[in-house]
Scaffold this motif. Structure first.
Motif, mmCIF file in Angstrom:
data_model
loop_
_atom_site.group_PDB
_atom_site.id
_atom_site.type_symbol
_atom_site.label_atom_id
_atom_site.label_comp_id
_atom_site.label_asym_id
_atom_site.label_seq_id
_atom_site.Cartn_x
_atom_site.Cartn_y
_atom_site.Cartn_z
ATOM 1 N N ILE A 762 10.907 7.586 8.314
ATOM 2 C CA ILE A 762 10.910 8.674 7.335
ATOM 3 C C ILE A 762 9.567 9.376 7.416
ATOM 4 N N SER A 763 9.592 10.688 7.600
ATOM 5 C CA SER A 763 8.374 11.489 7.557
ATOM 6 C C SER A 763 8.395 12.316 6.278
ATOM 7 N N ALA A 764 7.375 12.121 5.440
ATOM 8 C CA ALA A 764 7.258 12.865 4.178
ATOM 9 C C ALA A 764 5.969 13.665 4.226
ATOM 10 N N ASP A 765 6.103 14.977 4.185
ATOM 11 C CA ASP A 765 4.972 15.866 4.456
ATOM 12 C C ASP A 765 4.794 16.842 3.296
ATOM 13 N N ALA A 913 -6.913 15.572 -0.027
ATOM 14 C CA ALA A 913 -7.070 14.178 0.400
ATOM 15 C C ALA A 913 -6.947 13.230 -0.792
ATOM 16 N N ASP A 914 -7.516 13.606 -1.934
ATOM 17 C CA ASP A 914 -7.402 12.767 -3.130
ATOM 18 C C ASP A 914 -5.955 12.636 -3.584
ATOM 19 N N ILE A 915 -5.204 13.723 -3.487
ATOM 20 C CA ILE A 915 -3.806 13.688 -3.930
ATOM 21 C C ILE A 915 -3.006 12.696 -3.092
ATOM 22 N N ILE A 916 -3.152 12.742 -1.788
ATOM 23 C CA ILE A 916 -2.366 11.819 -0.965
ATOM 24 C C ILE A 916 -2.877 10.384 -1.116
ATOM 25 N N ARG A 917 -4.164 10.203 -1.403
ATOM 26 C CA ARG A 917 -4.669 8.857 -1.694
ATOM 27 C C ARG A 917 -4.004 8.307 -2.962
ATOM 28 N N ASP A 942 -1.688 15.111 5.713
ATOM 29 C CA ASP A 942 -0.796 15.486 4.615
ATOM 30 C C ASP A 942 0.581 14.833 4.745
ATOM 31 N N GLU A 943 0.716 13.889 5.660
ATOM 32 C CA GLU A 943 2.017 13.298 5.968
ATOM 33 C C GLU A 943 1.948 11.780 5.857
ATOM 34 N N LEU A 944 3.018 11.186 5.310
ATOM 35 C CA LEU A 944 3.182 9.746 5.300
ATOM 36 C C LEU A 944 4.427 9.388 6.114
ATOM 37 N N VAL A 945 4.330 8.314 6.881
ATOM 38 C CA VAL A 945 5.450 7.867 7.712
ATOM 39 C C VAL A 945 5.861 6.469 7.257
ATOM 40 N N PHE A 946 7.163 6.280 7.044
ATOM 41 C CA PHE A 946 7.718 5.023 6.557
ATOM 42 C C PHE A 946 8.761 4.501 7.548
ATOM 43 N N GLU A 947 9.034 3.208 7.440
ATOM 44 C CA GLU A 947 10.169 2.607 8.142
ATOM 45 C C GLU A 947 11.077 1.988 7.087
ATOM 46 N N ALA A 948 12.369 2.333 7.141
ATOM 47 C CA ALA A 948 13.307 1.866 6.119
ATOM 48 C C ALA A 948 14.617 1.458 6.771
ATOM 49 N N PRO A 949 15.286 0.427 6.225
ATOM 50 C CA PRO A 949 16.628 0.094 6.709
ATOM 51 C C PRO A 949 17.551 1.309 6.587
ATOM 52 N N GLU A 950 18.419 1.491 7.555
ATOM 53 C CA GLU A 950 19.294 2.666 7.564
ATOM 54 C C GLU A 950 20.084 2.796 6.263
#
Length: 992
Positions: A762-765, A913-917, A942-950
């Motif tokens: 999952i890419s959340a940007d 940067a503070d917001i994403i922290r 500005d992006e977080l990457v996750f791994e999740a079960p389908e």
């Protein structure tokens, strides 16, 4: 020991050491050390000489970076009266006289060089840099390689193929991950000056140099100078066309001060044809003159190095008397003043502090009281305790539980925490009271299958005891760069909580005021220089693992680390409160230690087959381009050779605009080739494309598989929390924040980052987060309204600026508005915008002017930030993070101007940067609370990457978006909504 004179030639390696630079560097390093080591028994100051001798011995014995010299010269300034004073009498006129205690050490440095079997090189009317330049050019012409040992920026103009600079000064830091030394090549020169080495002189001529009192042109700093030189080619071309420059003040300054620019160029340009008094043939590197060195070192009373040389050479110290000529009369040197003992009292912290008037009980006064008390307690490394039994360890554990806090540090076999073996750990309970627990030290025999050193604690049982401390919620654990130790202990199935991190405490109060490594903090705040890692483990070819260090020496080093860390914590916990930074530390810094440690330990999967296929594709494309290049050139040559490439472009083909380096070789930097490509020339364009492809292949598709952890089968990057002024994280080993995504080839690399079987990435940007922050802090009604209504912000900007309707807008018009929107945040100039949009600078300047007219609040915000920075020395994010800019007080107008631009951008980038922290600190708990098993793997600005079960993806997406979009709350309600785009796929590129 002498060697027959011989001029350098093919296969030789010439070392040119900037001795004058090292004199001052050694002195300022020595004053941060124990004063006992800085004077001879007759009070002759010798601290700088001692450090100089250590460096000299290492260079003769080992060389640098694995290379030994065939020719070696230690080069000094003869005097301050060089020929440059005749050109400009005020040259170096502002330099203060040398420190009083350094003056008598100048001749001793030269005596040291002679004693070690070398000849000090110096010459009247010329500076050491001119001699270095002349020897360098002669050596290169003869086919030899050259290493210049210095960090002096003036010598960077000499960098070229076969010539590098070596700076050993950066290695005196013990912060985990720091490098013990660095090479300076063309890339580092470009990073510093923005131009290739052959243009450095022109940039310096424009920017001037306050240190040497080189005037330059008023109002022009290094960055502007680089832009001008890159645009106009060289100084003379720029001055000839100065009337074309649109910026009125800059144009006037260049015209009015053209003479100063030319004088400045003569001052900074190194002479490469000095008529040398010491022939280059005499620079042949001798072996160490052990007897001469021992006689000198005995006279100086440098016992450690004396014994080392005697042992290495097999000489009997008693057979070699000290050099009698070095018994200098008292009148020839300054006697070091005696240091009065401080009278001590006990304040409320329990620390001894010098007696003085009882100040008002303010937080600032408490800080000074604590600092004085800490400095008054001496460091005695021989008093630290080595724990050799479980019973002794149990006693320390009991005292830590009773006290409620303990400083803690690990010693390991690797900087990679996930592959490091735990060798031992140290604890400190109060200043001066620390211990080391050795676990896995090996004797030399163990390297070949023998046993471990005696007197150690069983590792399994020791970790069980340590767990009682580290996992006890009633005991505060104190560390320096604690993320590393958290990862190490995580591999031992031990969780560290609660904790404080002195590196991060320093970061919140002193962000922008230097780095936050333990050694530097100790020197800066405690006046104590800790034992360097290289002193216990060596460096270069003599480097050993910490598990091979004798336990007694390991105790002094490791326990001192814990002692220093505890003292820093006592100081910083007072400062954090006194300076009102508790909330920043506790909400934006401290929580990220565990968050990032978890992310790093999880890692991310890569598909090696995809990378291998891409490597093959890139190789084929590069080969095809290479064939086209050869066809266009009319002959086969090495495209990767700057010399051969230059000969083809500017020699054979006669393409205009070529410039030669100091050695007569054509310059072929990326900027030069891109400029030629922009002119429509096919050969340079293909060469640029070839270079980009080969870099992608070597940096990413070939290199990424080498980072796969053999135990996890994943790539584990390392994040730095305290590396930037603004709070942005940085990534290394490998850097996953810098994978190019603007080109098709770059985006293909992200397809190799994949989810585990049965999972998705999952890419959340954040969408345009910095523009949204700008709309909030600058209070721009048009931007705020557009974000509120979900309008295309770039189309809206284009409509406002150019008076065109949003519906049916020409994509080119929107692209220009987008470039301006993002460019304004970073203080883009008309020159930069013109390059980005491929339009005339006049047109770009008109766009920027129109932008400020349509959005006047942005100009008001910029003026306000500059004023705040000038008044306070710092600017702040919307949450209160302070970003210090001490250079705002610089007397150099160009430097001040550069800092002002930084001060404008920092609150925007820092707030983002503070917001994403804040989002990252809440994310794991939010996912657990929602009953989801998704794991956060990466942060890319500005992006977080996750791994999740389908099967959990659809439930995970809204949770992630909700946490990120609400990250500013409840501390702050933004005037514009945050928007997050979150998508899932089997690889990173598809999810992005």
């Amino acid at each position: 020991m002498t060697s027959a004179p011989r001029a350098p030639g093919q296969g030789d390696h010439v070392f040119l050491v900037d001795g004058s630079s090292f004199i001052f560097r050694a002195y300022f390093q020595s004053i941060n050390q124990d004063a006992r080591y800085n004077y001879r028994s007759d009070r002759l100051p010798t601290g700088a000489v001692r450090l100089f001798c250590n460096v000299l011995h290492k260079m003769i014995k080992e060389g640098v970076m694995g290379k030994k010299p065939t020719h070696l010269a230690i080069i000094f300034d003869k005097s301050e009266d060089s020929f440059r004073k005749e050109i400009y009498p005020d040259y170096k006129g502002h330099r203060p006289p040398p420190p009083e205690e350094l003056v008598p050490q100048f001749p001793l440095m030269r005596d040291a060089v002679r004693a070690f079997g070398l000849r000090p090189v110096e010459q009247i009317r010329y500076e050491a840099d001119d001699l270095i330049a002349t020897y360098c050019v002669m050596s290169v012409r003869a086919g030899a390689d050259v290493t210049i040992v210095s960090a002096d920026k003036d010598l960077m103009q000499l960098i070229q193929p076969g010539v590098v600079m070596f700076d050993p000064a950066s290695g005196d830091q013990k912060a985990k991950g720091s490098r013990p030394e660095r090479l300076i090549g063309e890339a580092e020169v470009f990073e510093k000056f923005g131009v290739t080495p052959d243009k450095v002189v022109d940039v310096q001529a424009l920017a001037g140099d306050s240190t040497d009192n080189v005037p330059g042109v008023p109002g022009i700093g290094v960055k502007t100078a680089a832009q001008l030189i890159n645009e106009y080619g060289d100084l003379e071309s720029l001055l000839a066309r100065a009337g074309e420059i649109k910026q009125e003040k800059r144009r006037e300054n260049l015209i009015e001060h053209a003479g100063l620019a030319r004088i400045s160029r003569e001052l900074v340009k190194l002479v490469t044809d000095v008529k040398l008094e010491t022939p280059i043939e005499d620079l042949i590197a001798p072996g160490l003159d052990a007897k001469g060195a021992i006689a000198f070192l005995k006279a100086m009373e440098f016992s450690t190095l004396t014994r080392r040389i005697a042992e290495d050479s097999g000489l009997n110290l008693d057979d070699i008397p000290p050099d009698e000529k070095l018994k200098i009369p008292d009148s020839d040197f300054s006697v070091a003043p005696a240091r009065p003992a401080a009278k001590a009292v006990i304040d409320t912290t329990g620390l001894p502090v010098p007696a003085g008037p009882a100040d008002a009980g303010t937080p600032a006064a408490l800080v000074e009281s604590v600092k004085a008390g800490l400095i008054a307690i001496p460091f005695k490394t021989d008093s630290y305790e080595t724990i050799g039994s479980l019973e002794a360890l149990d006693a320390w554990v009991a005292r830590a539980r009773e006290q409620g806090y303990v400083a803690f540090d690990t010693e390991t076999t690797s900087l990679d925490a996930l592959q490091a073996d735990l060798v031992g750990f140290s604890l400190a309970l109060e200043p001066g009271h620390a211990c080391y627990v050795p676990l896995r030290h090996r004797d030399k025999a163990d390297l070949f299958g023998g046993g471990t050193m005696a007197g150690q604690v069983d590792p399994v049982e020791a970790v069980k005891r340590l767990r009682l401390i580290l996992e006890d919620p009633s005991i505060l654990k104190i560390g320096q760069n604690l993320k590393y130790d958290t990862l190490v202990m995580g591999e031992q199935a031990v969780k560290v909580a609660p904790y404080d991190d002195t590196m991060l405490m320093s970061y919140v109060v002193d962000g922008g005021r230097g780095n936050h490594g333990m050694d530097e903090l100790s020197v800066r705040h405690l006046g104590h220089k800790p034992i360097a890692f290289s002193e216990v483990c060596g460096s270069g070819k003599s480097l050993i693992g910490f598990d091979q260090v004798p336990i007694e020496r390991a105790t002094a080093y490791a326990a001192e680390d814990a002692d220093v860390t505890l003292r820093l914590w006592l100081l910083f916990k007072a400062r954090v409160v006194a300076e009102g930074m508790t909330t920043i530390y506790e909400t934006l810094e401290r929580p990220l230690v565990t968050v990032l440690a978890n992310m790093e330990s999880r890692g991310i999967m890569i598909d090696r087959q995809i990378l291998a296929r891409l490597s093959g594709e890139f190789a084929q494309s590069a080969a095809r381009l290479e064939a086209e290049i050869h066809e266009l050139a009319g002959e086969t040559f090495n495209v990767g050779s700057p010399k051969q490439l230059g000969d083809i472009l500017f020699g054979k083909m006669g393409i205009p605009g070529g410039k030669k380096t100091a050695t007569g070789q054509w310059a072929t930097s990326a900027q030069i080739l891109e400029d030629l490509a922009d002119q429509g020339l096919e050969l340079p364009r293909r060469i640029v494309n070839w270079r980009q492809l080969t870099k992608l292949k070597s940096t990413y598709t070939d290199a990424l598989p080498t980072y796969v952890n053999p135990k996890s089968g994943r790539v584990h990057t390392s994040y730095s929390l305290a590396a930037t002024t603004t709070g942005r994280l940085s990534s290394s080993e490998p850097n996953l924040q810098n994978i190019p995504v603007r080109t098709e080839e770059g985006r293909k690399i992200r397809t190799a980052f994949i989810a585990a079987p049965g999972c998705k990435l999952i890419s959340a940007d954040y969408s345009q987060i910095e523009l949204r922050v700008l709309a909030h802090v600058a209070d721009i009604p048009q931007l705020t309204k557009a974000f509120d209504e979900g309008v295309d912000i770039h189309a809206m900007t284009a409509s406002e600026m150019f008076g065109v309707p949003v519906a049916g807008m020409d994509p080119l018009v929107r692209r220009r508005a987008k470039a301006i929107n993002f460019g304004i945040i970073y203080g883009i100039s008309a020159f930069g915008l013109a390059n980005q949009l491929s339009i005339p600078r006049e047109e770009a300047g008109a766009y920027i002017k129109k932008y400020f007219e349509r959005f006047p609040g942005i100009r008001d915000y910029m003026d306000r930030m500059k004023a705040e920075c000038r008044a306070n020395g710092f600017v702040s994010t919307i949450f209160g993070r302070k970003m210090n800019f001490p250079a705002i007080e610089s007397k150099n107008p160009s430097e001040r101007s550069f800092v002002e631009r930084q001060a404008i951008n920092a609150p925007i980038q820092g707030s983002a940067a503070d917001i994403i922290r804040r989002a990252m600190a809440r994310m794991d708990q939010a996912l657990v609370k929602a009953g989801l098993s998704a794991k956060m793997l990466l942060q890319v600005h500005d992006e977080l990457v996750f791994e999740a079960p389908e099967e959990e993806v659809e439930a995970t997406l809204p949770v992630v978006a909700r946490v990120m979009e609400g990250a500013a709350l409840p501390a702050l309600a933004l005037k514009v909504p945050l928007q997050v785009d979150a998508r899932a796929a089997h690889n990173w590129e598809e999810a992005h």
